[in-house]
Design a protein around this motif. Structure first.
Motif, PDB file in Angstrom:
ATOM      1  N   LEU A   1      -2.062  15.085  15.641  1.00 56.79           N
ATOM      2  CA  LEU A   1      -2.596  14.632  14.354  1.00 56.79           C
ATOM      3  C   LEU A   1      -1.592  13.753  13.614  1.00 56.79           C
ATOM      4  CD1 LEU A   1      -4.457  17.774  12.931  1.00 56.79           C
ATOM      5  CD2 LEU A   1      -5.452  15.684  13.891  1.00 56.79           C
ATOM      6  N   ALA A   2      -0.317  14.105  13.711  1.00 52.18           N
ATOM      7  CA  ALA A   2       0.701  13.306  13.025  1.00 52.18           C
ATOM      8  C   ALA A   2       0.764  11.888  13.593  1.00 52.18           C
ATOM      9  CB  ALA A   2       2.062  13.981  13.148  1.00 52.18           C
ATOM     10  N   PHE A   3       0.569  11.762  14.891  1.00 53.64           N
ATOM     11  CA  PHE A   3       0.641  10.450  15.543  1.00 53.64           C
ATOM     12  C   PHE A   3      -0.566   9.588  15.215  1.00 53.64           C
ATOM     13  CE2 PHE A   3       0.043   7.926  19.579  1.00 53.64           C
ATOM     14  CZ  PHE A   3       1.104   7.059  19.375  1.00 53.64           C
ATOM     15  N   LEU A   4      -1.728  10.200  15.068  1.00 51.38           N
ATOM     16  CA  LEU A   4      -2.970   9.438  14.981  1.00 51.38           C
ATOM     17  C   LEU A   4      -3.608   9.417  13.598  1.00 51.38           C
ATOM     18  CD1 LEU A   4      -4.543  10.583  18.360  1.00 51.38           C
ATOM     19  CD2 LEU A   4      -3.543   8.355  17.849  1.00 51.38           C
ATOM     20  N   THR A   5      -3.054  10.113  12.632  1.00 51.29           N
ATOM     21  CA  THR A   5      -3.639  10.112  11.299  1.00 51.29           C
ATOM     22  C   THR A   5      -2.577   9.786  10.260  1.00 51.29           C
ATOM     23  OG1 THR A   5      -3.306  12.492  10.986  1.00 51.29           O
ATOM     24  CG2 THR A   5      -5.404  11.798  11.926  1.00 51.29           C
TER      25      THR A   5
ATOM     26  N   LYS B   1      -1.893  -4.384  10.081  1.00 52.44           N
ATOM     27  CA  LYS B   1      -1.730  -3.903   8.705  1.00 52.44           C
ATOM     28  C   LYS B   1      -0.798  -2.695   8.659  1.00 52.44           C
ATOM     29  CE  LYS B   1      -4.530  -1.892   4.950  1.00 52.44           C
ATOM     30  NZ  LYS B   1      -4.059  -0.492   5.074  1.00 52.44           N
ATOM     31  N   ARG B   2      -1.044  -1.706   9.519  1.00 55.33           N
ATOM     32  CA  ARG B   2      -0.212  -0.504   9.508  1.00 55.33           C
ATOM     33  C   ARG B   2       1.192  -0.801  10.036  1.00 55.33           C
ATOM     34  NH1 ARG B   2       0.269   2.999   6.769  1.00 55.33           N
ATOM     35  NH2 ARG B   2       0.614   4.741   8.207  1.00 55.33           N
ATOM     36  N   PHE B   3       1.309  -1.719  10.983  1.00 56.91           N
ATOM     37  CA  PHE B   3       2.626  -2.100  11.491  1.00 56.91           C
ATOM     38  C   PHE B   3       3.497  -2.623  10.354  1.00 56.91           C
ATOM     39  CE2 PHE B   3       5.680  -5.130  13.110  1.00 56.91           C
ATOM     40  CZ  PHE B   3       6.209  -4.502  14.238  1.00 56.91           C
ATOM     41  N   ASN B   4       2.936  -3.491   9.533  1.00 60.23           N
ATOM     42  CA  ASN B   4       3.694  -4.042   8.416  1.00 60.23           C
ATOM     43  C   ASN B   4       4.029  -2.982   7.381  1.00 60.23           C
ATOM     44  OD1 ASN B   4       3.907  -6.730   9.300  1.00 60.23           O
ATOM     45  ND2 ASN B   4       1.824  -7.190   8.609  1.00 60.23           N
ATOM     46  N   GLU B   5       3.108  -2.046   7.153  1.00 58.92           N
ATOM     47  CA  GLU B   5       3.361  -0.978   6.183  1.00 58.92           C
ATOM     48  C   GLU B   5       4.458  -0.024   6.670  1.00 58.92           C
ATOM     49  OE1 GLU B   5      -1.210  -0.762   4.359  1.00 58.92           O
ATOM     50  OE2 GLU B   5      -0.476   0.770   5.750  1.00 58.92           O
ATOM     51  N   LEU B   6       4.550   0.159   7.975  1.00 58.56           N
ATOM     52  CA  LEU B   6       5.529   1.081   8.549  1.00 58.56           C
ATOM     53  C   LEU B   6       6.813   0.383   8.982  1.00 58.56           C
ATOM     54  CD1 LEU B   6       3.107   3.230  10.756  1.00 58.56           C
ATOM     55  CD2 LEU B   6       4.182   3.923   8.608  1.00 58.56           C
TER      56      LEU B   6
ATOM     57  N   ALA C   1      -5.381   2.537  15.992  1.00 57.33           N
ATOM     58  CA  ALA C   1      -4.482   1.586  15.339  1.00 57.33           C
ATOM     59  C   ALA C   1      -3.272   2.303  14.748  1.00 57.33           C
ATOM     60  CB  ALA C   1      -5.235   0.823  14.246  1.00 57.33           C
ATOM     61  N   GLU C   2      -3.501   3.473  14.184  1.00 56.97           N
ATOM     62  CA  GLU C   2      -2.408   4.257  13.614  1.00 56.97           C
ATOM     63  C   GLU C   2      -1.393   4.630  14.687  1.00 56.97           C
ATOM     64  OE1 GLU C   2      -0.462   6.177  10.382  1.00 56.97           O
ATOM     65  OE2 GLU C   2      -2.214   4.861  10.396  1.00 56.97           O
ATOM     66  N   GLY C   3      -1.899   5.092  15.839  1.00 63.16           N
ATOM     67  CA  GLY C   3      -0.999   5.457  16.921  1.00 63.16           C
ATOM     68  C   GLY C   3      -0.205   4.266  17.442  1.00 63.16           C
ATOM     69  N   LEU C   4      -0.859   3.117  17.584  1.00 60.30           N
ATOM     70  CA  LEU C   4      -0.148   1.919  18.036  1.00 60.30           C
ATOM     71  C   LEU C   4       0.973   1.557  17.066  1.00 60.30           C
ATOM     72  CD1 LEU C   4      -3.112  -0.342  19.225  1.00 60.30           C
ATOM     73  CD2 LEU C   4      -1.442   0.857  20.662  1.00 60.30           C
TER      74      LEU C   4
ATOM     75  N   LEU D   1      -1.436  -0.251  24.247  1.00 60.30           N
ATOM     76  CA  LEU D   1      -2.319  -1.262  23.688  1.00 60.30           C
ATOM     77  C   LEU D   1      -3.565  -1.455  24.550  1.00 60.30           C
ATOM     78  CD1 LEU D   1      -2.857  -3.471  21.583  1.00 60.30           C
ATOM     79  CD2 LEU D   1      -1.512  -5.035  22.998  1.00 60.30           C
ATOM     80  N   PHE D   2      -3.383  -1.574  25.857  1.00 60.37           N
ATOM     81  CA  PHE D   2      -4.525  -1.794  26.738  1.00 60.37           C
ATOM     82  C   PHE D   2      -5.423  -0.563  26.803  1.00 60.37           C
ATOM     83  CE2 PHE D   2      -2.829  -5.511  29.529  1.00 60.37           C
ATOM     84  CZ  PHE D   2      -2.746  -6.289  28.384  1.00 60.37           C
ATOM     85  N   GLU D   3      -4.832   0.631  26.729  1.00 59.61           N
ATOM     86  CA  GLU D   3      -5.649   1.845  26.673  1.00 59.61           C
ATOM     87  C   GLU D   3      -6.515   1.835  25.422  1.00 59.61           C
ATOM     88  OE1 GLU D   3      -7.397   5.581  26.994  1.00 59.61           O
ATOM     89  OE2 GLU D   3      -6.344   4.438  28.549  1.00 59.61           O
ATOM     90  N   SER D   4      -5.945   1.447  24.292  1.00 57.24           N
ATOM     91  CA  SER D   4      -6.694   1.405  23.040  1.00 57.24           C
ATOM     92  C   SER D   4      -7.798   0.357  23.085  1.00 57.24           C
ATOM     93  CB  SER D   4      -5.740   1.103  21.870  1.00 57.24           C
ATOM     94  OG  SER D   4      -4.739   2.094  21.764  1.00 57.24           O
ATOM     95  N   ILE D   5      -7.473  -0.819  23.600  1.00 58.39           N
ATOM     96  CA  ILE D   5      -8.474  -1.880  23.706  1.00 58.39           C
ATOM     97  C   ILE D   5      -9.606  -1.466  24.637  1.00 58.39           C
ATOM     98  CG2 ILE D   5      -8.846  -4.214  24.599  1.00 58.39           C
ATOM     99  CD1 ILE D   5      -6.117  -4.967  23.489  1.00 58.39           C
ATOM    100  N   ASP D   6      -9.246  -0.830  25.740  1.00 63.67           N
ATOM    101  CA  ASP D   6     -10.264  -0.418  26.704  1.00 63.67           C
ATOM    102  C   ASP D   6     -11.203   0.632  26.100  1.00 63.67           C
ATOM    103  OD1 ASP D   6     -11.237  -0.580  29.526  1.00 63.67           O
ATOM    104  OD2 ASP D   6     -10.764   1.550  29.482  1.00 63.67           O
ATOM    105  N   GLN D   7     -10.672   1.506  25.267  1.00 64.00           N
ATOM    106  CA  GLN D   7     -11.512   2.524  24.644  1.00 64.00           C
ATOM    107  C   GLN D   7     -12.596   1.913  23.762  1.00 64.00           C
ATOM    108  OE1 GLN D   7      -9.874   6.049  22.837  1.00 64.00           O
ATOM    109  NE2 GLN D   7      -8.123   6.103  24.226  1.00 64.00           N
ATOM    110  N   GLU D   8     -12.338   0.729  23.234  1.00 65.53           N
ATOM    111  CA  GLU D   8     -13.312   0.112  22.339  1.00 65.53           C
ATOM    112  C   GLU D   8     -14.568  -0.341  23.071  1.00 65.53           C
ATOM    113  OE1 GLU D   8     -13.292   0.283  19.174  1.00 65.53           O
ATOM    114  OE2 GLU D   8     -11.378   1.320  19.307  1.00 65.53           O
ATOM    115  N   ARG D   9     -14.575  -0.309  24.389  1.00 65.08           N
ATOM    116  CA  ARG D   9     -15.802  -0.605  25.131  1.00 65.08           C
ATOM    117  C   ARG D   9     -16.878   0.433  24.831  1.00 65.08           C
ATOM    118  NH1 ARG D   9     -16.055  -4.131  28.954  1.00 65.08           N
ATOM    119  NH2 ARG D   9     -14.237  -5.312  29.586  1.00 65.08           N
ATOM    120  N   THR D  10     -16.462   1.691  24.687  1.00 67.51           N
ATOM    121  CA  THR D  10     -17.428   2.774  24.496  1.00 67.51           C
ATOM    122  C   THR D  10     -17.282   3.477  23.156  1.00 67.51           C
ATOM    123  OG1 THR D  10     -15.917   4.282  25.655  1.00 67.51           O
ATOM    124  CG2 THR D  10     -17.644   3.222  26.960  1.00 67.51           C
TER     125      THR D  10
END
Length: 263
Positions: free
Chosen positions: A246-250, A76-81, A120-123, A100-109
């Motif tokens: 903050l600019a990268f992730l929000t 969603k954000r990719f298309n908006e940006l 997602a914003e950072g990606l 991408l893999f770092e972000s996916i891996d974080q979702e384990r915990t």
């Protein structure tokens, strides 16, 4: 176009399935085996099945749901940006794969949706003109892994005020936080340790004139001794690295990426 027809979404959903099977085969089996054997070795019949369940189907479903939400929000954000994307092939690079893999891996915990949206914003922003050459992108994601929601809220509260045209009634955020010598504020020191905020010591010396003036030289000397005895205040503020984090992730604070964004 229906969301099910979005080519990018279909690709990330497939990637989610592939990543789940790869990491599950490498990681979950070994972790599950070691922990279950340990539990059974001390004869805890209830805890054994409980842990087995949390490491098995329940955990896999929760992780799949989190990854799915992450990738949908990224699409969603990719298309908006899209107008800001400087180099679309970047999203096929090894650098983006690591993000991408770092972000996916974080979702384990990670059980917090707010942090999921930040990932997602950072990606989505990683290939924009503002961040494509930034070498700290992966560092930002790893710092996010270590922050809790309270620390994120404190960090955002230190962001310089940016006028909001849709919500003009919002008051300015504080530019700094002052901690007195007798106070403790572990959150500030932790954020400073992560490099997101800076600090300085501040001694409020009494003056012989002005709104907070003292009566005479004797009164001045007395108050000065009191200040020096108590110790200086510590003033914390959001530094350039924290602003860029903050600019990268929000989404709402992306203007902080500007070199002039804040103090």
């Amino acid at each position: 176009m229906a969301i099910d027809d979005d080519p990018l979404l279909l690709q990330v959903l497939q990637l989610s399935d592939d990543q789940s099977s790869i990491v599950e085969g490498i990681r979950d089996t070994s972790i599950q085996t070691v922990l279950i054997q340990t539990v059974l070795s001390v004869s805890l019949p209830y805890v054994g099945p409980l842990i087995a369940g949390l490491l098995g189907d329940i955990a896999q479903k929760r992780w799949n749901d989190r990854v799915l939400e992450l990738l949908i929000q990224f699409a969603k954000r990719f298309n908006e940006l899209r107008p800001q994307q400087k180099d679309l092939p970047f999203y096929e690079s090894q650098e983006f794969q690591a993000l991408l893999f770092e972000s996916i891996d974080q979702e384990r915990t990670n059980r917090f949706r707010e942090k999921r949206l930040m990932l997602a914003e950072g990606l989505a922003k990683s290939g924009t003109e503002t961040f494509i050459l930034d070498e700290n992108k992966e560092t930002f994601l790893r710092i996010l892994r270590d922050l809790n929601l309270e620390e994120l809220a404190v960090l955002k509260s230190l962001a310089p005020y940016i006028p909001n045209k849709t919500l003009p009634h919002l008051p300015p955020a504080p530019a700094a936080v002052t901690v007195k010598p007798q106070q403790t504020n572990p959150t500030m020191y932790r954020l400073q340790g992560l490099g997101l905020i800076s600090s300085r010591l501040e001694v409020l010396v009494p003056t012989l004139n002005g709104p907070n003036s003292v009566r005479d030289q004797g009164d001045f000397n007395k108050k000065l001794i009191e200040v020096l005895a108590s110790g200086p205040n510590t003033v914390f503020w959001l530094n350039a690295f924290g602003r860029r984090f903050l600019a990268f992730l929000t989404e709402e604070q992306q203007d902080l990426a500007s070199p002039t964004g804040g103090t």
